[in-house]
Design a protein around this motif. Sequence first.
Motif: not given
Length: 638
Positions: A1-11
């Motif tokens: 799964m790939e995540f954008n910068a906003e999602q990566q910061t959250a998870l």
Amino acid sequence: MEFNAEQQTALTSEARNLLVLAGAGTGKTRTIIGRARHLLATGVSPKRIVIVTFTRRAASEIRGRLIKAAGEDAATVVTGTFHNFCLRIMRSRQRWFGFTDLTVMDRDDQLQLMKLARGEIVGKDSSIAKAAQLVSFYSYARNTNQPPRKYLEKFAELDPPAVEIVLKIFAKYKERKLAGSYFDYDDILHRFAKVLHDSDEVRRKVAQQFDHVLVDEMQDTNPLQWLILESLAEYAHLFCVGDDAQSIYAFRGADFKNVHSFNSRLPNSETLKLEQNYRSTQPILDLANWLLEVSDLKYEKRLRAVRGAGDKPQLLDFENEYDEAEWIVGRIMKRHAEGARWDDHMVLCRSAYVARPVEGLLIERKIPYRFVGGIGLLQMAHVRDLLSVLRVAVNYRDELAWMRYLTLWPRIGEVTAAKMVCKIVSTSSSSEAASVLDEAVGKRTEIAEAVHLVARQQRAPSEAIQQLTQNLEPLFETRYENWESRSKDFRLLGKLAAKHQDVATFLETYTLDPMSASEASPSEGDDIVTLITVHSAKGTESKACYVVGVQPGNYPHTRSLDDAEAIEEERRVLYVALTRAEDELVLTRHFSRGPARVSWNAPVQTHYFLERLPKTLVDSKSLFGSLYDVSWDDDYIG
């Protein structure tokens, strides 16, 4: 799964408690799954993680996607609705929560029990609220964690003597619940929250079972659910995902403050935002963003389209609702003739009433469609008849189910059934109850045999339903004219039951989170148009969306005009409707309440949400005659 910068910061956040404000189409579910996978990858035991949702369908989707992303170890992550999570803990530790046995009632059971309680207190007195209204009063008071007296005095518009009578009815209702070992929906949350709040020892023992609690749709939580999360947060980390702009269930007790006051109510907490939208084109989002920006309440997020530019939304004015429906259905037919699929189209309505002209034309033109928001599968009479047998086989004290089942049979009326039920429920064991049943029915052995059949098949719910259907088919054929079509619902029930280890678990699962007929229909996934109420539309999307009846009186609804908070929730209802569209968004409205001049350059904004809509945001067109004179200035339209 790939995540954008906003999602990566959250998870990957290490905050003790984190609120992720995830705008429409920004990957809320993906982020929850990513967080759970991240925790598993960093060594957290899957049994120490719990994910709570608001629907069984959401829980099932998250569970399936998590196993696919993180492997079979993720199967032991506790995933379920709030009600299922609470009931799971309570059943495993019954002594902590003060019960030994229970049957979970659904809404219809609740209504029947309230009718009995009301009749016992006031008889046929028509001046006292009916049972349905009393259930609503009772449920809302419980979910908002208010004493019933306080709620009635503040919201029910009852005079003091009537309040006292209603409180007596509530007391009798509670007495009957206790006698039948019944729990209603609200009891599950209320008992769980109260015990955790009152007992330091139980709170510690429950909360220490988990290190991380992940919450889906945080904006829909009510005060009881907040108390539960607050108790768990003493020992576990909270990761809550939701959208304040999609909080539209205050009528169910959802508390908007659970999102907007998150940081002030929980220590060591942070808030992050997801604003990259993967669903819609930017012109659609520009309209949705504007709707929030003109609010006095600060939502403080602006959606950005990953997909970039597209067509502007359309705003079309019609003379009446029939012209409006004619245009929408004609447009769908034209697109279909040009090669589009039926299921590329979704029609969103403020209420089922608003949907009627469109639905009528869909039927008339023989266009395949489904209406979402209809009667629940488990609320259908024939299904409830069958389930009543399953219920008495699981709990012989289930007075309501016995009454329903016994009165199905010819020559057994309510008086006879009540006498039989009284004898059965007064026994001290299920085996004794079975003997009393055999004696009560006498030579009519088929009545008792159906119950014994299920009792023998407790561990095989699908087989029990199949055999029970065959057993009761002669009875149902005489009772229901359209039995052939109704019998298909029993085959569907059998398929659903096959997923469960026993009859009790099957009943509990679908009582807590009923599946609607449209959701369960075998035609789901077929190429059909979706006609849907906005309150049912969260989580849905479609290439082309038609939002019907966007006129004064609907957005906001007239019944909300004397309540500022209700008006703001109405704004969020419209926001949910707008953000379902992927490629095309069409807003339609009509002015069929008599001749009027509708001018949109008024200097003072009214409560109509599109009062000062900038012309740059939509392509507008009037498709009616000269009866109405609609004008706008150079900057705004209405």
